[in-house]
Structure formats: structure tokens, C-alpha cells
Design a protein around this motif. Structure first.
Motif, mmCIF file in Angstrom:
data_model
loop_
_atom_site.group_PDB
_atom_site.id
_atom_site.type_symbol
_atom_site.label_atom_id
_atom_site.label_comp_id
_atom_site.label_asym_id
_atom_site.label_seq_id
_atom_site.Cartn_x
_atom_site.Cartn_y
_atom_site.Cartn_z
ATOM 1 N N GLU A 1 0.818 -1.214 0.000
ATOM 2 C CA GLU A 1 0.000 0.000 0.000
ATOM 3 C C GLU A 1 0.852 1.265 0.000
ATOM 4 O O GLU A 1 0.378 2.347 -0.359
ATOM 5 N N TRP A 2 2.120 1.136 0.398
ATOM 6 C CA TRP A 2 3.035 2.276 0.393
ATOM 7 C C TRP A 2 4.059 2.152 -0.730
ATOM 8 O O TRP A 2 5.122 2.779 -0.682
ATOM 9 N N GLU B 1 5.306 3.077 10.302
ATOM 10 C CA GLU B 1 4.310 2.141 9.789
ATOM 11 C C GLU B 1 3.624 1.410 10.938
ATOM 12 O O GLU B 1 2.435 1.089 10.876
ATOM 13 N N GLU C 1 -2.956 7.654 10.829
ATOM 14 C CA GLU C 1 -3.120 7.741 9.379
ATOM 15 C C GLU C 1 -2.714 9.115 8.837
ATOM 16 O O GLU C 1 -2.113 9.221 7.768
ATOM 17 N N ARG C 2 -3.040 10.165 9.569
ATOM 18 C CA ARG C 2 -2.660 11.504 9.107
ATOM 19 C C ARG C 2 -1.150 11.633 9.063
ATOM 20 O O ARG C 2 -0.579 12.159 8.093
ATOM 21 N N LYS D 1 1.020 9.230 8.756
ATOM 22 C CA LYS D 1 1.556 8.380 7.697
ATOM 23 C C LYS D 1 1.478 9.079 6.350
ATOM 24 O O LYS D 1 2.434 9.049 5.560
ATOM 25 N N HIS D 2 0.354 9.709 6.084
ATOM 26 C CA HIS D 2 0.210 10.375 4.786
ATOM 27 C C HIS D 2 1.098 11.616 4.694
ATOM 28 O O HIS D 2 1.618 11.919 3.617
ATOM 29 N N ARG D 3 1.309 12.286 5.818
ATOM 30 C CA ARG D 3 2.126 13.498 5.776
ATOM 31 C C ARG D 3 3.618 13.191 5.684
ATOM 32 O O ARG D 3 4.354 13.847 4.939
ATOM 33 N N GLY E 1 4.460 8.548 3.721
ATOM 34 C CA GLY E 1 4.262 8.424 2.280
ATOM 35 C C GLY E 1 5.403 9.018 1.471
ATOM 36 O O GLY E 1 6.028 8.328 0.655
#
Length: 393
Positions: free
Chosen positions: A63-64, A105, A110-111, A113-115, A118
């Protein structure tokens, strides 16, 4: 334990080996490498080559953008990549980013991780892990953690100094380890924080001149002066910093072993080739016991290290914390790998001390491995304490 490799992993290993041979070894003398590591320009170029080859970020979940390898799969691929000092950098599996990716990870929301995760997993950014401090702060003893945080409206204020922070120069963000200013002396309550490196109050004060030169951004002194971190940028839960450090450190010690084993094997292969072609006293060097026995010892140290890594990877894949096993692996492998490289240089003689082979560079880069992520003496102390606790039960 099943040590056999699946067809898929066997194919992946061969692809990494071919990539290292064809794409990286010819570029090892690229001038965009300096005393404080390869440039970001070179890193990004190598990342693009690894992406094109389908080998980028193999340790990350799909997913990453990764290949979703477990620890045993990493053992195979990381060793293959480590055969060139540029390999971990190209595949985006180099320290400290690889360890930071694993930590986030597992722990980040989630925020976060995306900031941060990712872009890091895609090779768009670099990171650093700000834990080690100059005296009288924390080195091997986490109880001496001196960098502090205090709660304020909407977040926290952090003050302190760190040093030997790998990759700090040019990093986009950092993970900061700090103690609650109100926690008792000797028993700090630690928390991890995420912060962009351009945050007000964060300063990279000096890049240290060190023996090794393979980490982009070098090893730096970093200061934190009244740095504000908002509540949402606490990594995980407040007060759980030391527990999260083990989430990061146990696998990170093992992946260091994997990568450096590849470099040691490269030094050994160069020494074997040289000893097979170089003659003295009427026969090839390898036929003299003084040389042949050193190369035989190399073979045994490489084999032992690989078995220790495979076992520890299996322990982690079973869901165990692996703290004890990773300490054992760190000591065995770091010292065996050093012996392999040291013997290889001895076999090469004066030739080995020159820049005509990569062995001289590996020699310098691998020596600090016996120190960082816990020196051998601290791991031996930890292992001995575990034995003592067992005797007391």
C-alpha cells in the motif's frame, strides 16, 4: 525452521544482484559522493533506477509502494543490496530512513503516515532520528536522556541538544526523543515527536567529520530551542517513547547486519580473487596457509552471520519482540563482519589500503557498526543481565 527460499524470493535476489552489478558498481566512483555521504542528486537518480527495475522500497507494505517483504525476505534482499555501498541508498532501505519507516508504519496514525511516511517511502524526502546526545546526556544509557519537553496550550515545547544524528543535514523531518521535564531524575518519561526540520528553533549546528562516509547528510549536531510541536504530532502515545524505541531498534539492528554482511562479502570476494591471481614464493597466495586460512575463516564468519540473521528474522516474523535476539545478532554479526573486512584487507596487502578497490572504503564504513545502535559492550551487558535474572528465578 525452513531456510529454503521461495521461487519468488530467489528471483528477486537474482534481480537485485544483477541491478547492483550492472547499475551500481559502475557508479561507485561517482564524484557526487563526499566526506558526508552521497548527494541528494545522486540518491534521487539511483532511486529512479531502482524504481524502473521494480526494486524500490522492498521492505514497505504494498500500500506504500513496496514489495511487502517479511524479515526473512529482507535478509536476502538487503544482503544482496549491501554488496555495493550504493545499494541500500538506491533501494531506499538505508539507515536511518528504513528504521524510521518501520517505526512509523507500526506507530503513526493515518494523518501522520500520509504526511511523513508516504513521501519518505517514495524517496521524495529523507529523515533523521534524534535520540543520541552529547555528554552528560543519553548515549547507551537512556536513563540519562537530557532533552526535555513541557506541555503548553495546544502542544509541547522541546529544548535540548543531540549529536551524531545521521542524515540531519538535508533531512525533511525528524523524530525527536525527549523526556517530560517533570519526570524524576534517572527515570525519565520519554515521548517521541514528529517535526519538520524547518520548524522554528531546530538548528543543524555542525556536521561531524567521521570515519564512515556512506550516509547522506552525514552525522550532525542538532539543537532544539523552545521548539513547538502541536498535540497531533506526538508519535504514538505520550510517555511511550522508550517502548517505541524498541519497536524501531530491534529490527533496525538486524537490518544493519543484513546490509553490512553484503559489504563484507564484497570485500571477501575481492580478496579471494586477488589471492587466486597474485603469486608469491612460487605459487598463488591462496595456496599459502597464512592466506588461505584467513579466507577460510571469512567463509565461516559469513556463514555464521547469515544463520544468525535468518534465525533472528524468523523470531521477528513470529511476532516476538526479538530484543534479546537482536542484541545477540548485533554483537555476533558486527564483530564477524569486521573480522571479514579486516582479513580481506590483510590478504590484499598494500593494495588493500589504496582506493584501487572498494575494500578500503568498506573498511572505514563498517568499523563504526560495532558502536552505533548499541556498542558490543552494552549488548553483552544486557545479555549477561538476562542470564542473571534467569539464575535468580
Amino acid at each position: 525452521m525452513d531456510f529454503s527460499l521461495s521461487d519468488e524470493l530467489t528471483d528477486l535476489k537474482a534481480r537485485v544482484e544483477a541491478f547492483v552489478r550492472d547499475e551500481l558498481i559502475p557508479r561507485e566512483r561517482d564524484p557526487r559522493q563526499g566526506p558526508h555521504g552521497p548527494s541528494d542528486e545522486l540518491r534521487r537518480e539511483l532511486n529512479q533506477r531502482a524504481l524502473a527495475a521494480g526494486l524500490f522500497a522492498p521492505h514497505m507494505p504494498r500500500e506504500w509502494g513496496g514489495l511487502g517483504l517479511d524479515h526473512r525476505g529482507k535478509a536476502v534482499v538487503f544482503e544482496a543490496a549491501g554488496y555495493s555501498l550504493l545499494g541500500p541508498l538506491a533501494l531506499n532501505i538505508a539507515a536511518p530512513d528504513e528504521g524510521n519507516m518501520h517505526l512509523m508504519e507500526q506507530v503513526a496514525d493515518e494523518r501522520q503516515k500520509h504526511r511523513w511516511l508516504g513521501p519518505l517511502s517514495r524517496g521524495e524526502t529523507r529523515s533523521c532520528f534524534a535520540m543520541t546526545e552529547p555528554r552528560p546526556g543519553s548515549g547507551s544509557d537512556p536513563g540519562m536522556l537530557a532533552t526535555t519537553y513541557r506541555k503548553v496550550d495546544g502542544g509541547y515545547r522541546i529544548n535540548g541538544e543531540k549529536w551524531l544524528i545521521t542524515g540531519a543535514q538535508g533531512a525533511s523531518f525528524t523524530i525527536i526523543m525527549a523526556r517530560d521535564v517533570n519526570s524524576p531524575e534517572g527515570k525519565p518519561r520519554a515521548t517521541m515527536f514528529l517535526a519538520d526540520m524547518d520548524t522554528a528553533g531546530i538548528s543543524v549546528d555542525r556536521t561531524l567529520d567521521t570515519l564512515d562516509q556512506s550516509f547522506p547528510g552525514g552525522h550532525c549536531e542538532v539543537s532544539f530551542t523552545d521548539v513547538f510541536v502541536p498535540d497531533e504530532d506526538v508519535l504514538g502515545a505520550e510517555g511511550e517513547g522508550f517502548r517505541y524505541a524498541q519497536v524501531r531498534l530491534a529490527p533496525a539492528r538486524l537490518t544493519h547486519c543484513m546490509r553490512w554482511l553484503g559489504a563484507a562479502r564484497r570485500a571477501h570476494d575481492i580478496a579471494v580473487d586477488y589471492a587466486s591471481r597474485r603469486h608469491a614464493f612460487g605459487k598463488p597466495l591462496i595456496e599459502h596457509e597464512g592466506t588461505g586460512f584467513q579466507l577460510a575463516d571469512n567463509e565461516m564468519d559469513i556463514h555464521t552471520s547469515r544463520l544468525v540473521i535468518a534465525h533472528t528474522a524468523w523470531v521477528l516474523d513470529q511476532g516476538h519482540k526479538g530484543r534479546h535476539e537482536s542484541s545477540v545478532a548485533k554483537v555476533i554479526c558486527s564483530e564477524a563482519i569486521w573480522r571479514v573486512v579486516d582479513r580481506s584487507m590483510q590478504v590484499l596487502g598494500g593494495f588493500g589500503t589504496t582506493g584501487d578497490t572498494v575494500v578500503e572504503r568498506i573498511f572505514r564504513d563498517v568499523r563504526p557498526f560495532r558502536i552505533y545502535d548499541g556498542p558490543s559492550e552494552v549488548h553483552r551487558w544486557s545479555i549477561a543481565n538476562r542470564l542473571a535474572r534467569g539464575q535468580q528465578k
